[in-house]
Each structure stands twice: as C-alpha cells, then as structure tokens.
Motif scaffolding. Sequence first.
Motif, PDB file in Angstrom:
ATOM      1  N   CYS A 158       0.828  -1.208   0.000  1.00  0.00           N
ATOM      2  CA  CYS A 158       0.000   0.000   0.000  1.00  0.00           C
ATOM      3  C   CYS A 158       0.863   1.259   0.000  1.00  0.00           C
ATOM      4  O   CYS A 158       1.719   1.433   0.880  1.00  0.00           O
ATOM      5  N   TYR A 159       0.630   2.114  -0.987  1.00  0.00           N
ATOM      6  CA  TYR A 159       1.351   3.381  -1.095  1.00  0.00           C
ATOM      7  C   TYR A 159       0.367   4.528  -0.946  1.00  0.00           C
ATOM      8  O   TYR A 159      -0.626   4.593  -1.675  1.00  0.00           O
ATOM      9  N   GLY A 160       0.652   5.427  -0.029  1.00  0.00           N
ATOM     10  CA  GLY A 160      -0.206   6.590   0.158  1.00  0.00           C
ATOM     11  C   GLY A 160       0.398   7.802  -0.526  1.00  0.00           C
ATOM     12  O   GLY A 160       1.611   8.020  -0.461  1.00  0.00           O
ATOM     13  N   ALA A 161      -0.450   8.592  -1.201  1.00  0.00           N
ATOM     14  CA  ALA A 161       0.035   9.817  -1.848  1.00  0.00           C
ATOM     15  C   ALA A 161       0.036  10.943  -0.822  1.00  0.00           C
ATOM     16  O   ALA A 161      -0.994  11.239  -0.228  1.00  0.00           O
ATOM     17  N   ALA A 162       1.203  11.556  -0.627  1.00  0.00           N
ATOM     18  CA  ALA A 162       1.323  12.668   0.307  1.00  0.00           C
ATOM     19  C   ALA A 162       1.812  13.883  -0.468  1.00  0.00           C
ATOM     20  O   ALA A 162       2.661  13.763  -1.356  1.00  0.00           O
ATOM     21  N   GLY A 183      -5.843  10.893  -0.856  1.00  0.00           N
ATOM     22  CA  GLY A 183      -6.624  11.546   0.187  1.00  0.00           C
ATOM     23  C   GLY A 183      -7.489  12.674  -0.318  1.00  0.00           C
ATOM     24  O   GLY A 183      -7.482  13.026  -1.494  1.00  0.00           O
ATOM     25  N   ALA A 184      -8.241  13.230   0.602  1.00  0.00           N
ATOM     26  CA  ALA A 184      -9.200  14.283   0.283  1.00  0.00           C
ATOM     27  C   ALA A 184      -8.486  15.534  -0.207  1.00  0.00           C
ATOM     28  O   ALA A 184      -7.359  15.827   0.193  1.00  0.00           O
ATOM     29  N   GLU A 185      -9.181  16.273  -1.074  1.00  0.00           N
ATOM     30  CA  GLU A 185      -8.697  17.558  -1.540  1.00  0.00           C
ATOM     31  C   GLU A 185      -8.385  18.450  -0.337  1.00  0.00           C
ATOM     32  O   GLU A 185      -9.212  18.622   0.544  1.00  0.00           O
ATOM     33  N   GLY A 186      -7.210  19.016  -0.321  1.00  0.00           N
ATOM     34  CA  GLY A 186      -6.883  19.957   0.744  1.00  0.00           C
ATOM     35  C   GLY A 186      -6.344  19.303   2.003  1.00  0.00           C
ATOM     36  O   GLY A 186      -5.320  19.716   2.523  1.00  0.00           O
ATOM     37  N   ARG A 187      -6.996  18.225   2.447  1.00  0.00           N
ATOM     38  CA  ARG A 187      -6.592  17.684   3.755  1.00  0.00           C
ATOM     39  C   ARG A 187      -5.678  16.474   3.686  1.00  0.00           C
ATOM     40  O   ARG A 187      -5.065  16.088   4.673  1.00  0.00           O
ATOM     41  N   GLY A 188      -5.620  15.799   2.546  1.00  0.00           N
ATOM     42  CA  GLY A 188      -4.755  14.638   2.422  1.00  0.00           C
ATOM     43  C   GLY A 188      -5.320  13.418   3.121  1.00  0.00           C
ATOM     44  O   GLY A 188      -6.514  13.326   3.401  1.00  0.00           O
ATOM     45  N   LEU A 189      -4.442  12.474   3.412  1.00  0.00           N
ATOM     46  CA  LEU A 189      -4.853  11.208   4.026  1.00  0.00           C
ATOM     47  C   LEU A 189      -5.184  11.394   5.500  1.00  0.00           C
ATOM     48  O   LEU A 189      -4.522  12.153   6.197  1.00  0.00           O
TER      49      LEU A 189
END
Lengths: 237, 237
Positions: A158-162, A183-189
């Motif tokens: 699993c890779y998360g986009a930061a 993740g969500a626009e603006g707030r990320g994961l």
Amino acid sequence: VIIYGRNAVRESLRGRRAPAVGRLWATPAAAREAWLRERDPVLVERRELERLCGSPGHQGVCADAGPYPYVSPSRLIGGSEGLVVALDRIQDPQNLGAICRSAECAGALGVVLAERRAAEVTPAVCKASAGAVEHLAVARVTNLADFLTRAKQAGAWCYGAAAQRGRPFREPDYGPRVVLVLGAEGRGLGPRVARCCDELVSIPLRGKVGSLNVGAAAAVLMYAILQNGPRRLDRDP
Amino acid sequence: VIIYGRNAVRESLRGRRAPAVGRLWATPAAAREAWLRERDPVLVERRELERLCGSPGHQGVCADAGPYPYVSPSRLIGGSEGLVVALDRIQDPQNLGAICRSAECAGALGVVLAERRAAEVTPAVCKASAGAVEHLAVARVTNLADFLTRAKQAGAWCYGAAAQRGRPFREPDYGPRVVLVLGAEGRGLGPRVARCCDELVSIPLRGKVGSLNVGAAAAVLMYAILQNGPRRLDRDP
C-alpha cells in the motif's frame, strides 16, 4: 437512477450496467446519432430532459439505468497482480469521476471508496468519468484502514500519496500488487489510513502553488506504477 | 477584471499580477482568514459578491486585479532548457485551468495559447488553476504552427500528444528543450499543427473508454518529460 450525458449513456449500454438499462430519452437533435437511434429513445424537449435527470448537463440524452453496480471489495483483493486505487474521503464528484476515468484508461483493477463522508458513484460522477465507471470495478468499504490491512495480508503493498514528506514517486519498485491511496482535496490522508500504508510517496513540486489537483496527481501516479505493466512478484513469495 | 476564489485571489497577491491588484471584497466570514484580514477588504454579503464577479463560485472573496499579464511568446523560446506547453484550441476553462496548475507544479517554463477558438485566461480559468496562472508565464500567439516552427528553429523539439497512433510516451529521449503540444478535447491536434511536430506521442490506453481527459494526459506527459529534470543537450550542438 437516471444517468445522463452522451458518453455516460453510451458506455452504460456496453458496460456492466447494460442489462439494467431501461428506457432512454433524447432530444430530437441528439437522437440522430446512430448509436442512440437504434435504441429507439423517447423523444423529449431539453427542458423535459433537464427535469428528468435534474441537471442541465444532459447533452440531449438520459437513461433509466438502475442503481450503480458496486462490486465486492474482496474482488479487488484476491488477484495475483494489478493496481487498486483507494480513495480516502474524496468528496468532489468531478474529481471522483476524473480519477475513475484515468483508472479505467490506465488499466487499474478497480477503485475502492470509503462509505462515509465521501462521494458515491452518482449520475454526476458517471458523467464526469465519461462513462468509465460503467466498465470499472468500484467497491465501497465501511472502513478504509481495515481494507488496507486486509489487502496487505493478501500480499499487496500500500502506497499513500502525500503532498510533501513522501518518497519521490519514481523511486519505489512498486511490484505486481499495489494499492494506491489518495486523500481528500486539501486535507490529504487521514492519520489512521496514512499509518496503514507501507510507504508514502510524493510528486515533486517545482512551482509556487501548493499542490497538484488530486485528479492530476492520480493520473501521474497510476501511470508511474503501471509503467512496466504488472509483474509477478508477490509480497510473500 | 474581477478575479474570485480563495486560491486565485491569494496567489494574485503574491504573483505576477500583484502590483495591479486593487480593491478586495470579502464576506465577513471569509475576511477572518489572516492573509485576507491584513489586506483590509471591503465587507459585503454573498449576493453582492456574486454580482461583482458574475459567478456563484467566489468562495467569499474577489479582487480587482487588472487584465491578465500575458508574456511575449519570445520569452518562451529563448532559453537553453525547459518545457513549454502549447495548447491547440483547448476551449474548456476547467481544462485550461487544470493544465496551467499542473504546468506550474511540474516546473514548466510556461504555456502558449492560440488566440482563436480557444479559452483565454479569464477569472474562471484563474480559479480553476487554483491561482497557478498568477505565477506561470502564459503567452498568446495568432498562429500555433508558426510558433512551433520558430521554437524548432531556436533548437526545441516539438512533441504532439495523440490519442492513438503516436509513439509510446516513455520511449523518446526528450532532451532539454521541449514543446509539448496538446489538442482540443475530442478532436485532438489540428492537421497543420500535427505536421509541425517532430514526433507524436501517445499514452497507452488499457481500458474500454476512448481517451484520458486532456488535463490528466497533460499531467502524465509533463511529469514524464520533466522526470530527470531539464538537461543541457541542444538540438543543434
């Protein structure tokens, strides 16, 4: 459910929801197109179409298509290779549609949505995806962190986009079974979802604006992960 | 010109148009944000803001910013390295804004627009770019094919994005001075513009939907071209 828009309706007729598509409505002008004419739509005026689908963005055509056919999350975990895109609280229908369209084009296995505080596959999303959701496997889960845990147990990475602080996205050797979490626009994961990721990856930003649009970031990352095509190399060989 | 939207107005205050930014208007709620409060905006109600900027998408703030400061096309031809994105008849303001945002994030030198039958940098484009156009160099040309010819004479290589029939986009060694040409939604590059390109490149499509959104395609191609950073290696050494 009434779906609308040229691509959305056309893809619904040849996609996973095809058996459920019932009546079609079209303006006389739109009904001249061959693919639509052969389906014998009910001819109506623009204003009536807008009333039927509840949007001015119908492009002259809408269809009664039944509810969106979500797939079981298990279907996106079992295989031996492929990319699954998991979305953590993406709320904008345009962004959700754009990500689904890119996922279908890039050859992803499917998309997973968290059920709460997130957009569903509404007719607006279907239109924004240019009908790609009619072919793509989309699953809903009540808890995204739990889904990631199950995917890891089944052998995926699993890779998360930061936006920042992740490893440059071209560096990892992604392997054959990948879940990419956006993740969500603006707030990320969310913090729990971020902790569930094996690694965080970032797209280098060389300008003065803070971040890429999530749809653009998704396309860049999906094509980077799928660049060599899926390879066979399991997490636990 | 009245620009609107949080990111658009904020970036205008620190971008190329900053000296021209005059009066600001904001709702009492939006005016509480620190960056806005220190600029002492005129407090107005939502409806008055909507009337001022002509859009319901103002997010509580707008500004009188003067006309958009286009740069001279020559500024985008002279240098020894970098990527310029040329747009052939992109008409949708959302797509133009998205491409400008990605161009600014990826570190492109700038964007060139054909003057005819194409979107300009309107306040809607500024908002769709999250304010990126306030930092990015954007030029207009009367004839895009002529611009490409001049760029090639100056040592750049021109790559046109084609939905199909192009070389897979990861294959070329793009070199240090590249013009990436993107065509209109649905129709692609005009024939004369396509002939002016040194090579056509395509993003592999593995699904059933016909094409990526032009904004997604732009982001994938820009990051592929800029992946190793600009290198010094001229067309005519």
